[in-house]
Design an enzyme around this catalytic site. Structure first.
Site: not given
Ligand code: NDP
Ligand code: OXD
Length: 312
Positions: A275, A227
């Site tokens: 994006h 993000r």
């Molecule tokens: P998940 O919820 O599966 O994973 C999130 C990870 O981040 C987990 O390992 C979590 O830790 C960790 N995390 C959360 N908060 C913290 C913190 N404060 N400190 C350290 N680690 C933290 O998310 P996804 O993998 O499915 O997606 C990640 C992000 O990718 C989405 O939220 C979205 O914003 C972005 N995205 C972007 C896209 C694009 O096209 N650019 C497309 C799709 C997604 P824990 O395992 O311990 O809970």
């Molecule tokens: C998502 C994205 O969060 O496309 O899926 O950014």
């Protein structure tokens, strides 16, 4: 009844596929003639402020996005479970982006591109992948997939998450206490965190200054596919110009579309994509959410429900 409320994507296309997949279960769009009290599920992307008005029988909110940061800020979000998008196709696409940009920075793309423009023959041998450390912030669905696809390429992998992770071939770090140690051994920093109050602005001058130096020519690199709210763009521009960072790949921005007057456009070692790292594919999205609706109608629990207190 399923209501679709999607902005900036082909809502009609999604509706057609959902109608076919769920038939005879009713699927409606804004503007159709229906009773809002009959809506049990709403499928949303960038919902307008009135999106949830009159939905008194709503049972779940289905998010087209894997990231739900914007949805959680919706001023009228009902207290119903939110199911986010988790999908192999989405993970594959994100990993395609991550692998492309990591390998590009590992192989000194910025230097060789500049050399080519200058017609300069300057042999520099990048370190082996095994000598190059990729640090993935966020070890959830996308982070784990990226690690699994980077591993066979031979990179030294490390991860940082909120809670500890034990993953073969990945050195795990967790929590704010281990953040600096994680950074100190990272040459290419990949951000796949969700945007929460704790992670906002995490890609900043302080973070960049703690990355490992001396392995990659020109300095460490960052790849942000999560993000725009994670990054301080003024800090990135400065770090790319003063050599704190050798390169940055950015798919997301503080303001999207990236404003015409953003200095990032003109920084030669900044690689911008609009994006597009991973799109939620219609066919697999409809398969995923239709099966969730079907299972829920049969009394099975919802899966991939967002924890509102954590913010992801
Ligand atoms: P998940 O919820 O599966 O994973 C999130 C990870 O981040 C987990 O390992 C979590 O830790 C960790 N995390 C959360 N908060 C913290 C913190 N404060 N400190 C350290 N680690 C933290 O998310 P996804 O993998 O499915 O997606 C990640 C992000 O990718 C989405 O939220 C979205 O914003 C972005 N995205 C972007 C896209 C694009 O096209 N650019 C497309 C799709 C997604 P824990 O395992 O311990 O809970
Ligand atoms: C998502 C994205 O969060 O496309 O899926 O950014």
């Amino acid at each position: 009844m399923l209501l679709l409320h999607l902005s900036d994507v082909d809502e009609a296309g999604w509706a057609k596929r959902f109608s076919e997949a769920l038939a005879p279960y009713p699927v409606v769009r804004r503007g159709d003639d229906f009773d809002p009290a009959e809506v049990r599920y709403i499928f949303v992307w960038k919902p307008k402020p009135d999106a949830f008005e009159g939905l008194t029988g709503l049972e779940a909110i289905l998010s087209l996005g894997a990231g739900v940061d914007a949805l959680l800020k919706h001023p009228n979000l009902p207290e119903r479970p939110i199911v986010r998008f988790v999908d192999e196709d989405l993970s594959q696409r994100m990993s395609d982006y991550v692998v492309a940009h990591v390998t590009m920075h590992h192989r000194g793309y910025t230097k060789f591109r500049a050399d080519q423009h200058a017609r300069r023959w300057d042999q520099y041998y990048p370190p082996a992948a095994s000598e190059t450390s990729v640090g993935i912030m966020g070890m959830g669905v996308l982070g784990q997939d990226a690690a699994a696809r980077l591993k066979p390429l031979g990179f030294a992998l490390r991860s940082w998450s909120r809670t500890p992770k034990i993953i073969e071939g990945v050195e795990g770090f967790a929590g704010t206490e281990q953040f600096d140690e994680f950074l100190a051994g990272t040459d290419i920093l990949v951000n796949l965190l969700p945007l929460t109050p704790e992670t906002t602005g995490i890609l900043n001058t302080d973070t960049f200054g703690k990355l490992r130096r001396g392995k990659l020519l020109g300095g460490p690199a960052i790849v942000n596919a999560a993000r725009g709210g994670h990054q301080r763009e003024a800090d990135i521009v400065k770090a790319l110009q003063d050599g704190t960072l050798g390169a940055a790949s950015l798919d997301v921005f503080e303001v999207e579309p990236l404003p015409q007057d953003s200095p990032l456009w003109d920084v030669p070692n900044c690689y911008i994509t609009p994006h597009v790292a991973a799109i939620s594919n219609e066919a697999s999205g409809v398969r995923y959410f239709s099966s969730i609706i079907g299972d829920h109608r049969e009394g099975k629990p919802l899966i991939n429900v967002v924890d509102r207190s954590r913010g992801y």
